[in-house]
Write a protein that holds these residues in place. Structure first.
Motif, PDB file in Angstrom:
ATOM      1  N   GLN A   1       2.461  -9.877  -7.829  1.00 44.30           N
ATOM      2  CA  GLN A   1       1.775  -9.125  -6.623  1.00 44.30           C
ATOM      3  C   GLN A   1       2.354  -7.678  -6.673  1.00 44.30           C
ATOM      4  O   GLN A   1       3.372  -7.561  -6.930  1.00 44.30           O
ATOM      5  CB  GLN A   1       1.766  -9.805  -5.382  1.00 44.30           C
ATOM      6  CG  GLN A   1       1.040 -11.056  -5.181  1.00 44.30           C
ATOM      7  CD  GLN A   1       1.006 -11.708  -3.837  1.00 44.30           C
ATOM      8  OE1 GLN A   1       1.441 -10.743  -2.769  1.00 44.30           O
ATOM      9  NE2 GLN A   1       0.835 -12.831  -3.781  1.00 44.30           N
ATOM     10  N   MET A   2       1.472  -6.618  -6.102  1.00 44.51           N
ATOM     11  CA  MET A   2       1.882  -5.463  -5.778  1.00 44.51           C
ATOM     12  C   MET A   2       2.719  -5.400  -4.656  1.00 44.51           C
ATOM     13  O   MET A   2       2.484  -5.882  -3.594  1.00 44.51           O
ATOM     14  CB  MET A   2       0.685  -4.509  -5.872  1.00 44.51           C
ATOM     15  CG  MET A   2      -0.244  -4.391  -7.112  1.00 44.51           C
ATOM     16  SD  MET A   2       0.546  -3.959  -8.597  1.00 44.51           S
ATOM     17  CE  MET A   2       0.644  -2.147  -8.345  1.00 44.51           C
ATOM     18  N   SER A   3       3.705  -4.595  -4.506  1.00 44.08           N
ATOM     19  CA  SER A   3       4.495  -4.508  -3.452  1.00 44.08           C
ATOM     20  C   SER A   3       5.144  -3.098  -3.329  1.00 44.08           C
ATOM     21  O   SER A   3       4.809  -2.324  -4.315  1.00 44.08           O
ATOM     22  CB  SER A   3       5.678  -5.540  -3.516  1.00 44.08           C
ATOM     23  OG  SER A   3       6.602  -5.172  -4.572  1.00 44.08           O
ATOM     24  N   PHE A   4       5.737  -2.760  -2.179  1.00 44.85           N
ATOM     25  CA  PHE A   4       6.624  -1.350  -1.988  1.00 44.85           C
ATOM     26  C   PHE A   4       8.109  -1.881  -2.455  1.00 44.85           C
ATOM     27  O   PHE A   4       8.477  -3.070  -2.300  1.00 44.85           O
ATOM     28  CB  PHE A   4       6.531  -1.088  -0.767  1.00 44.85           C
ATOM     29  CG  PHE A   4       5.029  -0.423  -0.056  1.00 44.85           C
ATOM     30  CD1 PHE A   4       4.542   0.544  -0.933  1.00 44.85           C
ATOM     31  CD2 PHE A   4       4.562  -0.976   0.919  1.00 44.85           C
ATOM     32  CE1 PHE A   4       3.506   1.076  -0.546  1.00 44.85           C
ATOM     33  CE2 PHE A   4       3.477  -0.432   1.366  1.00 44.85           C
ATOM     34  CZ  PHE A   4       2.762   0.605   0.581  1.00 44.85           C
ATOM     35  N   PRO A   5       8.840  -0.909  -3.083  1.00 46.29           N
ATOM     36  CA  PRO A   5      10.200  -1.244  -3.473  1.00 46.29           C
ATOM     37  C   PRO A   5      10.897  -1.500  -2.126  1.00 46.29           C
ATOM     38  O   PRO A   5      10.783  -1.095  -1.078  1.00 46.29           O
ATOM     39  CB  PRO A   5      10.582  -0.086  -4.211  1.00 46.29           C
ATOM     40  CG  PRO A   5       9.502   1.220  -3.728  1.00 46.29           C
ATOM     41  CD  PRO A   5       8.515   0.464  -3.473  1.00 46.29           C
TER      42      PRO A   5
END
Length: 184
Positions: free
Chosen positions: A36-40
């Motif tokens: 999944q795409m996430s923020f660092p």
């Protein structure tokens, strides 16, 4: 109340004078939210002085972002996740440079243009009945072959609504059965 605290940076960078938001694509072998795409960012550790320190430490570990490169501008609302985290998102600008992903956690790094994220043709949503949280609306942003959704999608909605003229359309695109699979 969430079982654990976490913090992320919603990093904005300028490429060709256009604002972009930087995302990480989580490694496929991770136990929580693989691919999944996430923020660092990530979970708070006892040595972290506060949640901002957590976001900085984790961002350095995941993508090689240095604290002296980060200019903080604000904080979004905490997000509760289905994996029992309360995530605090911090909004910041970072330089447009090549980042070094830690492939144990991060498969890819992607900077997506705000113009593309706010393009209605790249957005859709669904309504579903969650067994624990009741009726929830999931947001999906499809840009450059990536799909941002889930908790990161909820954070992105707030970021875009606060910083651009974009707003969530009042109608959902589809209603999903409670037992329907979640997207990958």
């Amino acid at each position: 109340e969430a079982g654990r605290r976490a913090a992320v940076i919603a990093p904005v960078l300028f490429r060709d004078e256009r604002p972009h938001v930087l995302f990480t694509k989580r490694a496929d072998h991770l136990g929580e939210h693989p691919g999944q795409m996430s923020f660092p960012g990530g979970g708070r550790e006892p040595a972290d002085t506060d949640l901002r320190a957590t976001a900085l430490r984790e961002s350095n570990e995941e993508i090689g972002l240095y604290s002296e490169e980060v200019t903080f501008y604000g904080q979004l609302d905490d997000i509760l996740t289905i994996t029992d985290y309360s995530v605090t998102p911090f909004v910041a600008t970072i330089p447009d440079r090549e980042y070094d992903p830690d492939h144990r956690e991060v498969a890819e790094i992607a900077a997506l243009a705000v113009d593309d994220l706010t393009d209605r043709s790249n957005y859709e949503s669904e309504l579903r009945d969650h067994p624990k949280y009741g009726e929830i609306r999931l947001h999906f942003f499809h840009v450059d072959g990536y799909t941002v959704w889930g908790a990161t999608g909820r954070m992105l909605v707030q970021l875009l609504e606060l910083t651009t003229e974009w707003t969530v359309p009042p109608e959902v695109d589809r209603v999903v059965d409670p037992d329907a699979d979640y997207p990958v």
